[in-house]
Design a protein around this motif. Structure first.
Motif, PDB file in Angstrom:
ATOM      1  N   SER A 126      68.073  -5.596 -97.335  1.00 34.84           N
ATOM      2  CA  SER A 126      68.906  -6.414 -96.466  1.00 34.84           C
ATOM      3  C   SER A 126      68.309  -7.796 -96.306  1.00 34.84           C
ATOM      4  N   SER A 127      69.182  -8.774 -96.093  1.00 35.82           N
ATOM      5  CA  SER A 127      68.762 -10.156 -95.855  1.00 35.82           C
ATOM      6  C   SER A 127      68.489 -10.384 -94.378  1.00 35.82           C
ATOM      7  N   PRO A 128      67.862 -11.507 -94.043  1.00 33.73           N
ATOM      8  CA  PRO A 128      67.875 -11.947 -92.637  1.00 33.73           C
ATOM      9  C   PRO A 128      69.306 -12.237 -92.204  1.00 33.73           C
ATOM     10  N   ALA A 129      69.507 -12.346 -90.913  1.00 30.12           N
ATOM     11  CA  ALA A 129      70.821 -12.685 -90.383  1.00 30.12           C
ATOM     12  C   ALA A 129      71.132 -14.157 -90.633  1.00 30.12           C
ATOM     13  N   PHE A 130      72.415 -14.462 -90.782  1.00 27.35           N
ATOM     14  CA  PHE A 130      72.879 -15.838 -90.910  1.00 27.35           C
ATOM     15  C   PHE A 130      74.287 -15.913 -90.339  1.00 27.35           C
ATOM     16  N   ASP A 131      74.722 -17.125 -90.050  1.00 26.05           N
ATOM     17  CA  ASP A 131      76.050 -17.340 -89.489  1.00 26.05           C
ATOM     18  C   ASP A 131      76.974 -17.963 -90.521  1.00 26.05           C
ATOM     19  N   ILE A 132      78.242 -17.739 -90.335  1.00 26.42           N
ATOM     20  CA  ILE A 132      79.301 -18.469 -91.033  1.00 26.42           C
ATOM     21  C   ILE A 132      80.176 -19.094 -89.957  1.00 26.42           C
ATOM     22  N   GLY A 133      80.485 -20.371 -90.129  1.00 21.70           N
ATOM     23  CA  GLY A 133      81.294 -21.015 -89.106  1.00 21.70           C
ATOM     24  C   GLY A 133      81.490 -22.485 -89.362  1.00 21.70           C
ATOM     25  N   ASP A 134      81.827 -23.199 -88.323  1.00 19.17           N
ATOM     26  CA  ASP A 134      82.041 -24.636 -88.380  1.00 19.17           C
ATOM     27  C   ASP A 134      80.688 -25.330 -88.518  1.00 19.17           C
ATOM     28  N   PRO A 135      80.560 -26.302 -89.437  1.00 21.24           N
ATOM     29  CA  PRO A 135      79.277 -27.000 -89.583  1.00 21.24           C
ATOM     30  C   PRO A 135      78.793 -27.630 -88.287  1.00 21.24           C
ATOM     31  N   ALA A 136      79.706 -28.096 -87.446  1.00 23.61           N
ATOM     32  CA  ALA A 136      79.294 -28.714 -86.186  1.00 23.61           C
ATOM     33  C   ALA A 136      78.539 -27.723 -85.315  1.00 23.61           C
ATOM     34  N   GLU A 137      78.932 -26.457 -85.343  1.00 23.63           N
ATOM     35  CA  GLU A 137      78.245 -25.446 -84.553  1.00 23.63           C
ATOM     36  C   GLU A 137      76.959 -24.978 -85.224  1.00 23.63           C
ATOM     37  N   LEU A 138      76.968 -24.919 -86.545  1.00 28.60           N
ATOM     38  CA  LEU A 138      75.795 -24.432 -87.271  1.00 28.60           C
ATOM     39  C   LEU A 138      74.613 -25.384 -87.142  1.00 28.60           C
ATOM     40  N   PHE A 139      74.886 -26.681 -87.302  1.00 36.47           N
ATOM     41  CA  PHE A 139      73.792 -27.633 -87.479  1.00 36.47           C
ATOM     42  C   PHE A 139      73.466 -28.450 -86.240  1.00 36.47           C
ATOM     43  N   ALA A 140      74.295 -28.385 -85.198  1.00 37.02           N
ATOM     44  CA  ALA A 140      74.003 -29.152 -83.984  1.00 37.02           C
ATOM     45  C   ALA A 140      72.627 -28.821 -83.407  1.00 37.02           C
ATOM     46  N   PRO A 141      72.217 -27.546 -83.366  1.00 34.67           N
ATOM     47  CA  PRO A 141      70.873 -27.274 -82.826  1.00 34.67           C
ATOM     48  C   PRO A 141      69.756 -27.933 -83.631  1.00 34.67           C
ATOM     49  N   LEU A 142      69.954 -28.136 -84.931  1.00 30.30           N
ATOM     50  CA  LEU A 142      68.922 -28.780 -85.733  1.00 30.30           C
ATOM     51  C   LEU A 142      68.756 -30.240 -85.340  1.00 30.30           C
ATOM     52  N   LEU A 143      69.857 -30.898 -84.957  1.00 30.88           N
ATOM     53  CA  LEU A 143      69.760 -32.278 -84.489  1.00 30.88           C
ATOM     54  C   LEU A 143      68.981 -32.341 -83.172  1.00 30.88           C
ATOM     55  N   GLU A 144      69.297 -31.448 -82.251  1.00 32.38           N
ATOM     56  CA  GLU A 144      68.599 -31.442 -80.966  1.00 32.38           C
ATOM     57  C   GLU A 144      67.117 -31.113 -81.157  1.00 32.38           C
ATOM     58  N   ASN A 145      66.818 -30.177 -82.048  1.00 34.67           N
ATOM     59  CA  ASN A 145      65.425 -29.818 -82.300  1.00 34.67           C
ATOM     60  C   ASN A 145      64.656 -30.978 -82.918  1.00 34.67           C
ATOM     61  N   ALA A 146      65.314 -31.737 -83.803  1.00 42.08           N
ATOM     62  CA  ALA A 146      64.647 -32.887 -84.419  1.00 42.08           C
ATOM     63  C   ALA A 146      64.242 -33.901 -83.356  1.00 42.08           C
ATOM     64  N   ARG A 147      65.120 -34.131 -82.390  1.00 46.41           N
ATOM     65  CA  ARG A 147      64.762 -35.048 -81.302  1.00 46.41           C
ATOM     66  C   ARG A 147      63.568 -34.505 -80.518  1.00 46.41           C
ATOM     67  N   THR A 148      63.526 -33.210 -80.298  1.00 49.07           N
ATOM     68  CA  THR A 148      62.398 -32.603 -79.589  1.00 49.07           C
ATOM     69  C   THR A 148      61.094 -32.844 -80.334  1.00 49.07           C
ATOM     70  N   PHE A 149      61.135 -32.746 -81.660  1.00 50.20           N
ATOM     71  CA  PHE A 149      59.923 -32.996 -82.440  1.00 50.20           C
ATOM     72  C   PHE A 149      59.401 -34.407 -82.225  1.00 50.20           C
ATOM     73  N   TYR A 150      60.276 -35.401 -82.287  1.00 44.72           N
ATOM     74  CA  TYR A 150      59.810 -36.774 -82.096  1.00 44.72           C
ATOM     75  C   TYR A 150      59.307 -36.990 -80.671  1.00 44.72           C
ATOM     76  N   ARG A 151      59.871 -36.312 -79.718  1.00 41.47           N
ATOM     77  CA  ARG A 151      59.350 -36.400 -78.352  1.00 41.47           C
ATOM     78  C   ARG A 151      57.943 -35.806 -78.278  1.00 41.47           C
ATOM     79  N   ALA A 152      57.707 -34.746 -79.030  1.00 47.38           N
ATOM     80  CA  ALA A 152      56.364 -34.161 -79.069  1.00 47.38           C
ATOM     81  C   ALA A 152      55.357 -35.101 -79.705  1.00 47.38           C
TER      82      ALA A 152
END
Length: 648
Positions: A126-152
């Protein structure tokens, strides 16, 4: 930490060992019993963040033996089978241990939700879990996380305490002593720093740490700022005011520091704060493993640590001297983008940026010897600079082509910069440094796209290069990446056995999106998405190279703050959004040791991924493995743009 070349979070990595049957003969007098089974190992690799519903979807089966007659199911979170199909063709050899890789294509699955892929082997895998959906929902957390990295990565008094318990750091940078350009011996020992007699002290507090260390340098910071500013300008609904991942304040924080490093009044560039490798006489940044807030008092009065407590500020040259063109071009690009974005937010700040951008572009040294990057140069051995000036001029063109400009601009006619952008584009496409793609060392794909947009707006008169040639050069880069991808089954357009793999993969995804925008053709879009698949787990190791993205991301980054204050098991707090180097050549791992004071990670040691090494490359999630697991601001700089383009 950083060795000769350069400079490190987190899903739990679980690998499944599978047994498959084979028949063996039995004697006529022996009753037939259960067939003995020979061990087979097989593993499913997916983009662990997920797939856009409307796009092609591809996973991979990595196998020790041929299993071309197997089938696979895409299983929904509730247990129902959404799709079933035979595994695809064998894509070719990965390594001696894993000579078979099969494509698992499931583009027909479009229903939103969480899924796993299960391959029907004698013992299903079996594979790890993954989602299928709207790109806006899939990738929005990656944008927020990137900002967190620069804040760190923030330095100075204005840190954000909610991110990894950050505290103000390097407050002595507000009164930094100026030194001449640093020089290193071939053995990476710095010669005694030489102060500039009579030079006033400078405030260079603030800015972002370069990587897992605490050095700050113009080369990487101007590049990261320019990439993030481009994303912020082109996707204001995702990265601008009111968006969950609003980068505006973070970018202003960094731009204020870049303006400190360019003394516009005296036309003096300061290119680096602190230095990495020290000597027997004094410590450098890479010697002690510690939290940054300790540095102002580190070692008490011990003179060996004097340059930890009071970090040197290195000057590129005397006031008014020519500036290495790579640094001049990137700073001009960052300041030009600053003016474009902040013109409607804070006109005075936009004016400061535009004046500084025009001034530094005018003093670019267009007949350089070896470029100035960091000290030592071998940390970041950049050789290509035409694309930096092309991008800088393109952004100054756009910043100058507006109303309400400040008084005293050297060049009020925007076509001055349009012609210069075309001049340096022509020098790039006819130069001898071709061969790289978008990353820290080559920004030509973005520069070409920005210049092509300007030509669309103004018309192609009296320019050294035309739109068609710019698009052709972008296609040349993608063609070269596709040729590289054809040499291995996972379709990565950059060698695994090299530095900056994560950055190149994201750069190729951006380049594919730029091509689609400029041509209206979808020729390279699927190729670009496959590069992001590699970054997010669709590789032989099944590892995501962005902390917090997917199930199996780095938990042991070579990063002092994350190692000392974060967890070692992937639970919060972690260095969210950090992008690490990714894989690297196997000969880069000799003589690695855990820095004194670092927490051992993984706690049990070892390398659980070693069996998946191939193509001369290794991935090692270990705190001492700076060649693979050290994050850096330039690695993460393309994350927001790459994923915003998928969302947009």
């Amino acid at each position: 930490m950083l060795a000769a070349r350069r400079r490190a979070p987190v899903t739990i990595i679980t690998f499944v060992l599978v047994a498959a049957s084979c028949s063996s003969g039995s004697s006529p007098s022996t009753p037939a019993g259960p067939r003995p089974r020979a061990a087979i190992a097989a593993f499913v690799r997916v983009n662990q963040v997920g797939y856009a519903a409307a796009h092609e979807k591809r996973a991979y089966l990595l196998s020790r033996t041929a299993v071309s007659d197997a089938t696979f199911d895409v299983v929904a979170d509730g247990g129902g089978v959404a799709f079933s199909r035979p595994v695809g063709r064998d894509l070719g050899r990965w390594s001696a241990r894993f000579p078979h890789v099969y494509a698992l294509r499931f583009g027909g699955v479009t229903g939103p939700g969480a899924y796993r892929i299960v391959v029907d082997l004698p013992d299903p895998v079996s594979s790890p879990a993954f989602d299928i959906g709207d790109p806006a929902e899939l990738f929005a957390p990656l944008l927020e996380n990137a900002r967190t990295f620069y804040r760190a990565q923030r330095d100075g008094p204005d840190v954000i305490g909610s991110v990894l318990e950050r505290q103000p750091s390097h407050l002595h940078d507000a009164n930094a002593r100026v030194f001449r350009r640093a020089h290193y011996t071939p053995a990476f020992t710095i010669r005694d720093p030489v102060p500039v007699p009579g030079s006033p002290r400078h405030d260079v507090s603030g800015g972002w740490f370069d990587a897992g260390d605490y050095i700050k340098g113009i080369q990487t910071e101007s590049y990261a700022a320019a990439m993030l500013l481009l994303a912020r300008r082109d996707f204001p609904g995702l990265l601008g005011a009111g968006a969950p991942a609003d980068f505006t304040d973070e970018l202003r924080f960094e731009l204020e520091w870049l303006l400190k490093m360019w003394d516009d009044e005296s036309r003096t560039l300061f290119y680096q704060v602190g230095f990495g490798d020290g000597s027997r006489r004094f410590a450098g940044d890479h010697d002690p493993w510690r939290l940054p807030q300790e540095d102002d008092t580190f070692g008490g009065t011990d003179p060996h640590y004097r340059y930890i407590r009071h970090r040197p500020l290195f000057r590129a040259g005397p006031p008014g001297s020519r500036v290495s063109p790579n640094l001049a071009g990137r700073l001009a690009a960052a300041f030009g983008l600053c003016s474009q974005i902040f013109r409607s937010i804070d006109a005075h700040f936009a004016d400061r940026c535009l004046l500084a951008g025009q001034h530094i572009f005018d003093v670019a040294d267009t007949h350089p010897g070896r470029l100035l990057t960091f000290s030592p140069f071998a940390y970041y051995p950049e050789t290509e600079w035409h694309s930096d000036l092309e991008l800088g001029a393109a952004e100054l063109f756009r910043a100058t082509d507006t109303n309400g400009l400040p008084d005293g601009l050297p060049h009020e006619n925007p076509r001055h910069y349009l012609r210069r952008s075309a001049r340096w584009a022509d020098a790039y496409v006819h130069g001898d440094e071709l061969g790289d793609t978008l990353n820290l060392y080559d920004v030509s794909a973005l520069a070409h796209a920005e210049l092509a947009r300007a030509i669309d707006d103004t018309g192609p008169s009296d320019l050294a290069v035309g739109r068609r040639r710019l698009v052709a050069d972008i296609e040349r880069q993608l063609d070269g990446a596709a040729a590289q991808a054809a040499t291995e089954p996972f379709g990565f357009g950059f060698p695994y056995a090299a530095y900056d793999g994560t950055s190149h993969a994201q750069g190729l995804a951006i380049t594919a999106s730029l091509h689609a925008e400029l041509t209206g053709e979808d020729t390279w879009s699927a190729f670009g998405r496959r590069q992001l698949d590699v970054v997010l787990g669709g590789n032989a190791w099944g590892a995501s190279f962005i902390v917090g993205a997917g199930e199996r991301f780095p938990r042991c980054p070579h990063h002092q703050i994350a190692n000392i204050l974060g967890t070692l098991d992937g639970s919060p707090p972690i260095l969210l959004g950090a992008a690490v180097n990714g894989t690297n050549a196997t000969d880069q791992f000799d003589y690695l040791g855990l820095p004194d004071g670092a927490r051992r990670c993984p706690p049990g040691g070892g390398d659980r991924s070693v069996r998946f090494n191939g193509k001369g490359a290794r991935w090692w999630d270990n705190a001492k493995s700076w060649p693979t697991s050290e994050p850096a601001i330039d690695f993460a700089a393309t994350t927001p743009l790459a994923f915003a383009m998928q969302m947009g």
